[in-house]
Write an enzyme that holds these catalytic residues in place. Structure first.
Site, PDB file in Angstrom:
ATOM      1  N   ASP A 124       0.840  -1.193   0.000  1.00 27.34           N
ATOM      2  CA  ASP A 124       0.000   0.000   0.000  1.00 27.34           C
ATOM      3  C   ASP A 124       0.881   1.251   0.000  1.00 27.34           C
ATOM      4  O   ASP A 124       2.111   1.165   0.049  1.00 27.34           O
ATOM      5  CB  ASP A 124      -0.926  -0.038   1.220  1.00 27.34           C
ATOM      6  N   ASP A 146     -10.704   2.267  -2.448  1.00 28.44           N
ATOM      7  CA  ASP A 146     -11.178   1.112  -1.680  1.00 28.44           C
ATOM      8  C   ASP A 146     -12.656   0.861  -1.917  1.00 28.44           C
ATOM      9  O   ASP A 146     -13.449   1.799  -2.099  1.00 28.44           O
ATOM     10  CB  ASP A 146     -10.988   1.349  -0.185  1.00 28.44           C
TER      11      ASP A 146
END
Length: 269
Positions: free
Chosen positions: A158, A219
């Protein structure tokens, strides 16, 4: 029980050159904790839903025993909030000892004994998105080696708490470090999601050389509005995304859902 089964990669594909680790010749499929369980670490009051060894063992059993493995759903992926808040005395990441008493290596062996694969999460910043130790540039080699020693099969990298310069350096460096371990580890890059997902900021030719799959967009949330927003974005930008994907290099729309109902569980991929 909510059971989220996911397809990590988009079916948008053409035959192209890919990261030369021989992995993910077809889109990887499996289960990921984040969409449903987020960063729930309250195992005292919510033992069935907290990020813990028990959760991932339970989901592995469901994939292995309920027929999902035979359909190709073989990855069980840990997301954020799995680690201790501190590295060990050797500077290595370590699992939270209360929530993962057996450690990550034992969990990986559990997966492998059942014909499954284990994925794990890290972040390029000094901290992960959830506030746990990250894997900044100076920790890339030691963390890649740690994941290999744990027999991890996939790594999601990430980009919270990192900047564009660090990302430009870090994503290729992690690819090199993972390959240098000698263990085949699928590599999921979140780089394009932090650059808006589209050229000219995103270089999909470069991504295909260093990553097996990549997060293009934001997301997913546990709602149909979120799913439809992701579908719409991929549809509107398919002319750019289709040529980027192929065997070993895939667009990742975060999750693709399939909803089924059985007497004991709701299955939501």
């Amino acid at each position: 029980m909510h059971f989220t089964v996911i397809v990590f990669a988009s079916a948008l594909s053409v035959i192209t050159f890919a990261l030369d680790n021989g992995l993910m010749r077809t889109p990887p499929m499996g289960w990921l904790a984040w969409e449903r369980f987020r960063c729930d670490i309250d195992c005292e009051h919510d033992p069935k839903n907290c990020i813990s060894e028990s959760l991932f063992i339970d989901m592995a059993d469901r994939l292995a025993e309920d027929g999902w493995r035979e359909l190709g759903y073989v990855y069980v992926n840990i997301d954020d909030c799995w680690s201790s808040k501190e590295r060990d005395q050797q500077g290595r990441l370590q699992a939270d000892p209360k929530r993962f008493p057996g450690g990550i290596h034992k969990l990986a062996r559990y997966m492998h004994d059942r014909g499954l694969k284990l994925g794990i999460y890290g972040d390029m910043g000094t901290l992960t998105c959830g506030g746990y130790p990250g894997t900044p540039l100076d920790k890339i080699e030691i963390d890649a080696q740690t994941f290999a020693e744990w027999e991890v099969d996939m790594f999601k990298y990430d980009g919270c708490w990192s900047n564009a310069t660090e990302q430009e350096q870090g994503y290729p460096l992690m690819s090199k470090a993972l390959n240098a371990t000698g263990r085949p580890i699928g590599y999921s890059c979140s780089w394009p999601a932090y650059q808006g997902g589209l050229p000219p900021k995103v270089n999909y030719s470069q991504l295909g050389e260093i990553c097996n799959l990549w997060r293009n967009y934001g997301d997913i949330d546990d709602s149909w509005d979120s799913i439809l927003n992701i579908i719409d974005w991929f549809f509107e930008n398919q002319e750019v995304l289709i040529p980027a994907a192929g065997p070993g290099r895939w667009n990742d729309p975060d999750m693709v859902f399939v909803v089924m109902t059985c007497p004991t569980a709701t299955l939501q991929p």
